[in-house]
Scaffold this motif. Structure first.
Motif, short mmCIF file in Angstrom:
data_model
loop_
_atom_site.label_atom_id
_atom_site.label_comp_id
_atom_site.label_asym_id
_atom_site.label_seq_id
_atom_site.Cartn_x
_atom_site.Cartn_y
_atom_site.Cartn_z
N CYS A 1 -12.79 0.08 -0.82
CA CYS A 1 -12.64 -1.46 -1.24
C CYS A 1 -12.11 -1.12 -2.59
O CYS A 1 -10.82 -1.62 -3.02
N TRP A 2 -13.30 -1.42 -3.47
CA TRP A 2 -13.14 -1.64 -4.66
C TRP A 2 -11.30 -0.35 -5.06
O TRP A 2 -10.36 -1.10 -5.67
N ASP A 3 -11.40 0.11 -4.73
CA ASP A 3 -11.23 1.84 -5.39
C ASP A 3 -9.08 1.48 -5.60
O ASP A 3 -8.32 2.05 -6.16
N SER A 4 -9.07 1.10 -4.10
CA SER A 4 -7.55 1.09 -2.91
C SER A 4 -7.43 -0.29 -4.24
O SER A 4 -6.24 -0.44 -4.47
N TYR A 5 -7.97 -1.52 -4.07
CA TYR A 5 -7.16 -2.50 -4.83
C TYR A 5 -7.10 -2.19 -6.13
O TYR A 5 -5.97 -3.09 -7.24
N ARG A 6 -7.97 -1.42 -6.80
CA ARG A 6 -7.79 -0.93 -8.79
C ARG A 6 -6.34 -0.54 -8.58
O ARG A 6 -5.83 -0.61 -9.58
N LEU A 7 -5.83 0.32 -8.00
CA LEU A 7 -4.87 1.55 -7.98
C LEU A 7 -4.04 0.93 -7.73
O LEU A 7 -3.06 1.05 -8.41
N THR A 8 -4.20 0.02 -6.59
CA THR A 8 -2.60 -0.51 -6.45
C THR A 8 -2.30 -1.55 -7.84
O THR A 8 -0.57 -1.60 -8.17
N LEU A 9 -3.55 -2.39 -8.38
CA LEU A 9 -2.92 -2.96 -9.22
C LEU A 9 -1.78 -1.85 -11.15
O LEU A 9 -0.60 -2.28 -11.23
N TRP B 1 -7.91 -4.32 2.40
CA TRP B 1 -7.96 -4.94 3.29
C TRP B 1 -7.59 -3.28 4.44
O TRP B 1 -8.91 -3.16 5.75
N TRP B 2 -6.87 -2.51 4.30
CA TRP B 2 -7.18 -1.27 5.12
C TRP B 2 -8.70 -0.79 4.76
O TRP B 2 -9.20 0.53 5.74
N SER B 3 -7.94 -0.05 3.83
CA SER B 3 -9.78 0.80 3.44
C SER B 3 -10.77 -0.42 4.14
O SER B 3 -12.01 0.71 4.21
N ALA B 4 -11.42 -1.40 4.24
CA ALA B 4 -11.94 -1.77 4.88
C ALA B 4 -11.79 -1.58 6.03
O ALA B 4 -13.13 -1.21 7.04
N ALA B 5 -11.70 -1.13 6.47
CA ALA B 5 -10.64 -1.19 8.05
C ALA B 5 -11.16 0.20 8.84
O ALA B 5 -11.29 0.90 9.78
N MET B 6 -10.54 1.64 7.55
CA MET B 6 -11.16 2.85 7.68
C MET B 6 -10.49 2.85 6.33
O MET B 6 -9.57 3.56 5.39
N PRO B 7 -11.59 2.67 5.49
CA PRO B 7 -11.90 4.37 4.41
C PRO B 7 -11.07 5.49 4.23
O PRO B 7 -10.88 6.08 4.97
N GLY B 8 -9.78 5.15 3.02
CA GLY B 8 -8.91 5.63 2.72
C GLY B 8 -7.50 5.58 2.97
O GLY B 8 -6.76 6.43 3.12
N ALA B 9 -7.49 4.92 3.94
CA ALA B 9 -6.55 4.39 4.21
C ALA B 9 -5.72 3.97 3.14
O ALA B 9 -4.36 3.74 3.35
N GLY B 10 -6.72 2.96 2.03
CA GLY B 10 -5.65 1.54 1.70
C GLY B 10 -4.85 2.83 0.72
O GLY B 10 -4.26 3.04 0.02
N HIS B 11 -6.24 3.65 -0.39
CA HIS B 11 -5.17 5.36 -0.58
C HIS B 11 -4.12 5.45 -0.36
O HIS B 11 -3.09 6.38 -1.06
N ILE B 12 -4.17 6.16 1.13
CA ILE B 12 -2.46 6.77 1.28
C ILE B 12 -1.82 5.62 0.96
O ILE B 12 -0.76 6.43 0.57
N MET B 13 -1.87 4.36 1.51
CA MET B 13 -0.74 3.20 1.10
C MET B 13 -0.78 3.58 -0.15
O MET B 13 0.54 3.41 -0.35
N LEU C 1 6.60 5.53 -6.49
CA LEU C 1 6.02 4.85 -6.76
C LEU C 1 6.68 3.09 -6.20
O LEU C 1 7.90 2.71 -6.39
N THR C 2 5.54 2.26 -5.78
CA THR C 2 5.88 1.00 -5.42
C THR C 2 5.86 -0.23 -5.70
O THR C 2 4.20 -0.23 -5.55
N VAL C 3 5.26 -1.68 -5.42
CA VAL C 3 4.95 -2.44 -5.69
C VAL C 3 4.42 -3.26 -5.13
O VAL C 3 5.40 -3.66 -3.30
N GLN C 4 3.31 -3.11 -4.35
CA GLN C 4 3.13 -3.90 -3.16
C GLN C 4 1.73 -5.20 -3.49
O GLN C 4 1.02 -4.88 -4.20
N ASN C 5 1.10 -6.26 -2.27
CA ASN C 5 0.01 -7.16 -2.83
C ASN C 5 -1.41 -6.07 -2.60
O ASN C 5 -1.43 -5.01 -1.38
N PRO C 6 -2.11 -6.19 -3.50
CA PRO C 6 -2.71 -5.48 -3.66
C PRO C 6 -4.19 -5.46 -2.18
O PRO C 6 -5.11 -5.06 -2.80
#
Length: 263
Positions: A111-119, A41-53, A31-36
């Motif tokens: 894009c939406w789900d990776s933002y939500r999960l990051t929060l 942004w990475w999900s927009a570049a490659m769907p799935g990348a944001g979830h891996i991050m 678990l780590t704190v990140q800028n959502p």
């Protein structure tokens, strides 16, 4: 006294509601704190990348696979390539709308789900830190070793530039490393990049352009960029966890109980 400390540590391990680190002999997740906006942004570049991050490995791998399948079936990258060259009619003709509209839906969701999960993960990370959740320093199995140790993040960046996935292997993230390597091999083979480089090196530029499959070659910026960014931040976070684990060990075994830590 040492035995009492060990018993207290065992009790804290059983009572940890939100563990900060999950380490197996094969992989590490934390678990780590990140800028959502970064995972989004990475999900927009490659769907799935944001979830891996964020640490949602299975969902991220699944969306990565979805991106390869739907993108190539809809010929989206090919259409983007023609659009960048100003050949708009060819861009319209090559695009398969039956697959493209399926791509749009999942793209927006990623894009939406990776933002939500990051929060959500940010909240869990803060609570885990405040609860002083215990950290594992070493995990052993009969075939692999995993451990917390300080690593230069630029070492992972350099090896990721040679081949995406190698940096993650240095960071002891075996699952991500092997997955990125497989993706890299598939894209290199399908794009015929090495053949294009060979013809370029001997001066046959027309042949180099002819053999290069731009539909697959356009995956390279996303794969390379994400692999470099992800491994850099993973190593930095692992270094911080290494320092935190050492701090708690020294506090628990060597610090006088009467000593009050400064806030």
């Amino acid at each position: 006294m040492t035995r009492e400390r060990e018993e207290r540590a065992k009790i804290r391990l059983r009572q940890a509601r939100r563990p900060r680190l999950a380490m197996s002999a094969m992989n590490t997740n934390n678990l780590t704190v990140q800028n959502p906006y970064m995972p989004m942004w990475w999900s927009a570049a490659m769907p799935g990348a944001g979830h891996i991050m964020v640490g949602k490995i299975i969902k991220g791998f699944s969306l990565f696979l979805w991106e390869f399948v739907i993108n190539t079936q809809s010929h989206l990258n090919e259409s983007i390539c023609y659009s960048m060259l100003g050949r708009f009619q060819e861009a319209k003709d090559c695009l398969d709308l039956r697959w493209f509209f399926m791509y749009v839906t999942v793209f927006i969701f990623a894009c939406w789900d990776s933002y939500r999960l990051t929060l959500e993960v940010n909240q869990l990370a803060v609570l885990s830190y405040r609860e002083h959740a215990p950290l594992s320093a070493v995990k052993l199995s009969s075939i692999e070793i995993n451990y917390l140790i300080k690593t230069n993040p630029w070492l992972g960046v350099v090896w990721s530039l040679f081949a995406p996935g190698l940096g993650h292997l240095i960071a002891r993230n075996l699952f991500q490393g092997l997955y990125f390597l497989i993706c890299f091999i598939v894209v290199v083979y399908e794009s015929r990049l090495l053949e294009s480089i060979y013809f370029t090196s001997i001066g046959h530029f027309g042949e180099a352009t002819r053999v290069l499959d731009m539909e697959w070659a356009l995956f390279f910026p996303s794969i390379y960029g994400f692999a470099v960014c992800d491994v850099y931040f993973r190593i930095i976070e692992a270094n911080q966890l290494f320092k935190l684990e050492q701090t708690r060990f020294l506090e628990g075994h060597y610090m006088d109980k009467a000593f009050k830590m400064p806030v």
